[in-house]
Design a protein around this motif. Structure first.
Motif, PDB file in Angstrom:
ATOM      1  N   PHE A 139       0.755  -1.173   0.045  1.00 10.05           N
ATOM      2  CA  PHE A 139      -0.338  -0.077  -0.066  1.00 10.05           C
ATOM      3  C   PHE A 139       0.839   1.327  -0.338  1.00 10.05           C
ATOM      4  N   ILE A 140       1.240   1.377   0.867  1.00 13.18           N
ATOM      5  CA  ILE A 140       2.745   2.895   0.760  1.00 13.18           C
ATOM      6  C   ILE A 140       3.284   3.029  -0.691  1.00 13.18           C
ATOM      7  N   ALA A 141       3.830   1.928  -1.014  1.00 12.91           N
ATOM      8  CA  ALA A 141       4.745   1.089  -1.754  1.00 12.91           C
ATOM      9  C   ALA A 141       3.612   1.495  -3.073  1.00 12.91           C
ATOM     10  N   LEU A 142       2.950   1.614  -3.636  1.00  9.46           N
ATOM     11  CA  LEU A 142       1.910   2.033  -4.199  1.00  9.46           C
ATOM     12  C   LEU A 142       1.211   3.535  -4.090  1.00  9.46           C
ATOM     13  N   VAL A 143       0.998   4.275  -3.021  1.00 10.16           N
ATOM     14  CA  VAL A 143       0.707   5.937  -3.068  1.00 10.16           C
ATOM     15  C   VAL A 143       2.389   6.074  -3.312  1.00 10.16           C
ATOM     16  N   CYS A 144       3.661   5.826  -3.230  1.00  9.09           N
ATOM     17  CA  CYS A 144       4.430   6.101  -3.729  1.00  9.09           C
ATOM     18  C   CYS A 144       4.716   6.583  -5.241  1.00  9.09           C
ATOM     19  N   LEU A 145       4.404   5.440  -6.211  1.00 10.22           N
ATOM     20  CA  LEU A 145       4.460   5.151  -7.186  1.00 10.22           C
ATOM     21  C   LEU A 145       2.858   6.082  -7.579  1.00 10.22           C
ATOM     22  N   TRP A 146       2.076   6.311  -7.192  1.00  8.38           N
ATOM     23  CA  TRP A 146       0.910   7.343  -7.842  1.00  8.38           C
ATOM     24  C   TRP A 146       1.664   8.330  -7.578  1.00  8.38           C
ATOM     25  N   MET A 147       2.110   8.762  -6.624  1.00  9.25           N
ATOM     26  CA  MET A 147       2.850  10.380  -6.401  1.00  9.25           C
ATOM     27  C   MET A 147       3.930  10.511  -7.124  1.00  9.25           C
ATOM     28  N   MET A 148       4.896   9.426  -7.745  1.00  8.39           N
ATOM     29  CA  MET A 148       5.580   9.157  -8.387  1.00  8.39           C
ATOM     30  C   MET A 148       5.478   9.755 -10.101  1.00  8.39           C
ATOM     31  N   LYS A 149       3.722   9.242 -10.151  1.00 10.57           N
ATOM     32  CA  LYS A 149       3.585   8.868 -11.771  1.00 10.57           C
ATOM     33  C   LYS A 149       2.950  10.854 -11.906  1.00 10.57           C
ATOM     34  N   TYR A 150       2.889  11.367 -11.176  1.00 11.63           N
ATOM     35  CA  TYR A 150       1.528  12.480 -10.237  1.00 11.63           C
ATOM     36  C   TYR A 150       2.480  13.308 -10.655  1.00 11.63           C
ATOM     37  N   VAL A 151       3.916  13.388 -10.531  1.00 13.53           N
ATOM     38  CA  VAL A 151       4.920  14.815 -10.833  1.00 13.53           C
ATOM     39  C   VAL A 151       5.803  14.647 -11.840  1.00 13.53           C
ATOM     40  N   GLU A 152       5.295  13.352 -12.722  1.00 16.55           N
ATOM     41  CA  GLU A 152       6.604  13.144 -13.528  1.00 16.55           C
ATOM     42  C   GLU A 152       6.713  13.891 -15.094  1.00 16.55           C
ATOM     43  N   GLY A 153       7.571  14.314 -15.821  1.00 18.55           N
ATOM     44  CA  GLY A 153       7.004  15.195 -17.044  1.00 18.55           C
ATOM     45  C   GLY A 153       7.553  16.659 -16.831  1.00 18.55           C
ATOM     46  N   ARG A 154       8.539  16.689 -15.238  1.00 16.85           N
ATOM     47  CA  ARG A 154       8.602  17.733 -15.063  1.00 16.85           C
ATOM     48  C   ARG A 154      10.121  17.815 -15.138  1.00 16.85           C
ATOM     49  N   ALA A 189      10.240   1.431  -6.398  1.00 16.72           N
ATOM     50  CA  ALA A 189      10.519   2.990  -6.881  1.00 16.72           C
ATOM     51  C   ALA A 189      11.523   2.653  -7.890  1.00 16.72           C
ATOM     52  N   ALA A 190      12.766   1.995  -7.906  1.00 13.94           N
ATOM     53  CA  ALA A 190      13.512   1.832  -8.500  1.00 13.94           C
ATOM     54  C   ALA A 190      13.119   1.350 -10.069  1.00 13.94           C
ATOM     55  N   LEU A 191      12.023   0.456  -9.737  1.00 12.90           N
ATOM     56  CA  LEU A 191      12.034   0.286 -10.762  1.00 12.90           C
ATOM     57  C   LEU A 191      10.748   0.623 -11.632  1.00 12.90           C
ATOM     58  N   PHE A 192       9.119   1.544 -11.164  1.00 13.59           N
ATOM     59  CA  PHE A 192       8.800   2.106 -11.479  1.00 13.59           C
ATOM     60  C   PHE A 192       9.802   3.244 -12.486  1.00 13.59           C
ATOM     61  N   LEU A 193      10.241   4.304 -11.687  1.00 14.72           N
ATOM     62  CA  LEU A 193      11.254   5.372 -11.452  1.00 14.72           C
ATOM     63  C   LEU A 193      11.719   5.464 -12.960  1.00 14.72           C
ATOM     64  N   PHE A 194      12.251   4.468 -13.698  1.00 13.26           N
ATOM     65  CA  PHE A 194      13.061   3.966 -14.749  1.00 13.26           C
ATOM     66  C   PHE A 194      12.159   3.145 -15.690  1.00 13.26           C
ATOM     67  N   ARG A 195      11.100   3.424 -16.018  1.00 17.19           N
ATOM     68  CA  ARG A 195      10.157   1.710 -16.425  1.00 17.19           C
ATOM     69  C   ARG A 195      10.374   2.086 -17.589  1.00 17.19           C
TER      70      ARG A 195
END
Length: 261
Positions: A139-154, A189-195
């Motif tokens: 759950f905590i990891a998924l919330v982090c991934l949502w936040m990472m997805k929200y701020v991408e493209g900047r 987070a590492a897998l998602f950030l550089f996906r």
């Protein structure tokens, strides 16, 4: 054309795994891990009854107990391979879900449902605050991934904000004493950030997985995953993967209880 056909034949001989195969492998490894923790440690050895010194004395003087302790350790070491597999599946799920909030809520609901079965399996108690079950880490990891997805493209700012989100998730998992907590958050987070770049993503995830003894071995299966999913997977099967966790813990808790009698 001949070269293309040759390459295609080589690919067909190369082992491949679907997402569903990873789910099954992860479930088997998770069951093996908790079998060692619940049935052997909590059931046969009843480690919660002893202080560390008393447990050391027991193992030193009882060869049978030492054997069971070795089996429990081995099952947990092998089971840890599944940590990176579940982190990869979570990153993939976060990337492809059509409704992130529904995904997060589903994980939270099953985390709450699983807490009592987890405490019964690991501690032999209905409620114990020493650690929280694995799905709270998810759950905590998924919330982090949502936040990472929200701020991408900047640009570079996205990476800074993503790192802050990941660090925050690691901190929360530590504060809440979640099973596999900060390490699982870090791998996800590492897998998602550089996906966007599969090679870099796998290298980053592999590096993060080194915080666990054997989790890096999960990348053998992850590296051959084709990303293929069952198109006919219905809602019952989808939620069945979540339901397996508390059901498995309840069954192991029952076996553990019978072993203590």
């Amino acid at each position: 054309m001949a070269v293309e056909n040759s390459l295609e034949r080589k690919r067909s001989w190369f082992p491949r795994a679907s997402v569903n195969s990873l789910k099954i492998a992860g479930a088997i490894l998770m069951t093996l891990y908790f079998f060692g923790a619940a049935v052997i440690q909590n059931g046969i050895l009843q480690v919660n009854r002893y202080t560390p010194q008393q447990l050391n004395e027991l193992l030193a003087g009882d060869s049978g107990a030492m054997l069971w302790a070795g089996i429990a350790s081995l099952s947990e070491i092998i089971g840890m391979i599944g940590i990176s597999i579940f982190a990869y599946l979570l990153a993939q799920g976060a990337e492809h879900t059509s409704n992130m909030w529904k995904y997060i809520l589903s994980v939270l609901v099953f985390a709450l449902i699983s807490e009592v079965p987890y405490d019964l399996a690991i501690y032999g108690q209905v409620w114990n605050w020493e650690s929280q079950n694995t799905l709270f880490s998810v759950f905590i990891a998924l919330v982090c991934l949502w936040m990472m997805k929200y701020v991408e493209g900047r640009g570079a700012v996205s990476y800074v904000l993503s790192a802050v989100a990941a660090a925050g998730g690691c901190l929360w998992s530590i504060l809440l004493h979640c099973k596999f907590g900060w390490g699982f958050v870090l791998i996800s987070a590492a897998l998602f950030l550089f996906r966007r770049n599969r090679v870099i993503s796998l290298i980053a995830g592999l590096g993060a997985s080194l915080v666990y003894l054997t989790a890096a071995m999960g990348f053998i299966l992850i590296s051959i995953c084709t990303g293929e999913r069952r198109v006919d997977e219905n809602r019952l099967v989808k939620y069945g993967y979540y339901a397996y966790y508390p059901i498995m813990l309840l069954l192991l808790a029952l076996v553990s209880f019978l072993m203590r009698r």
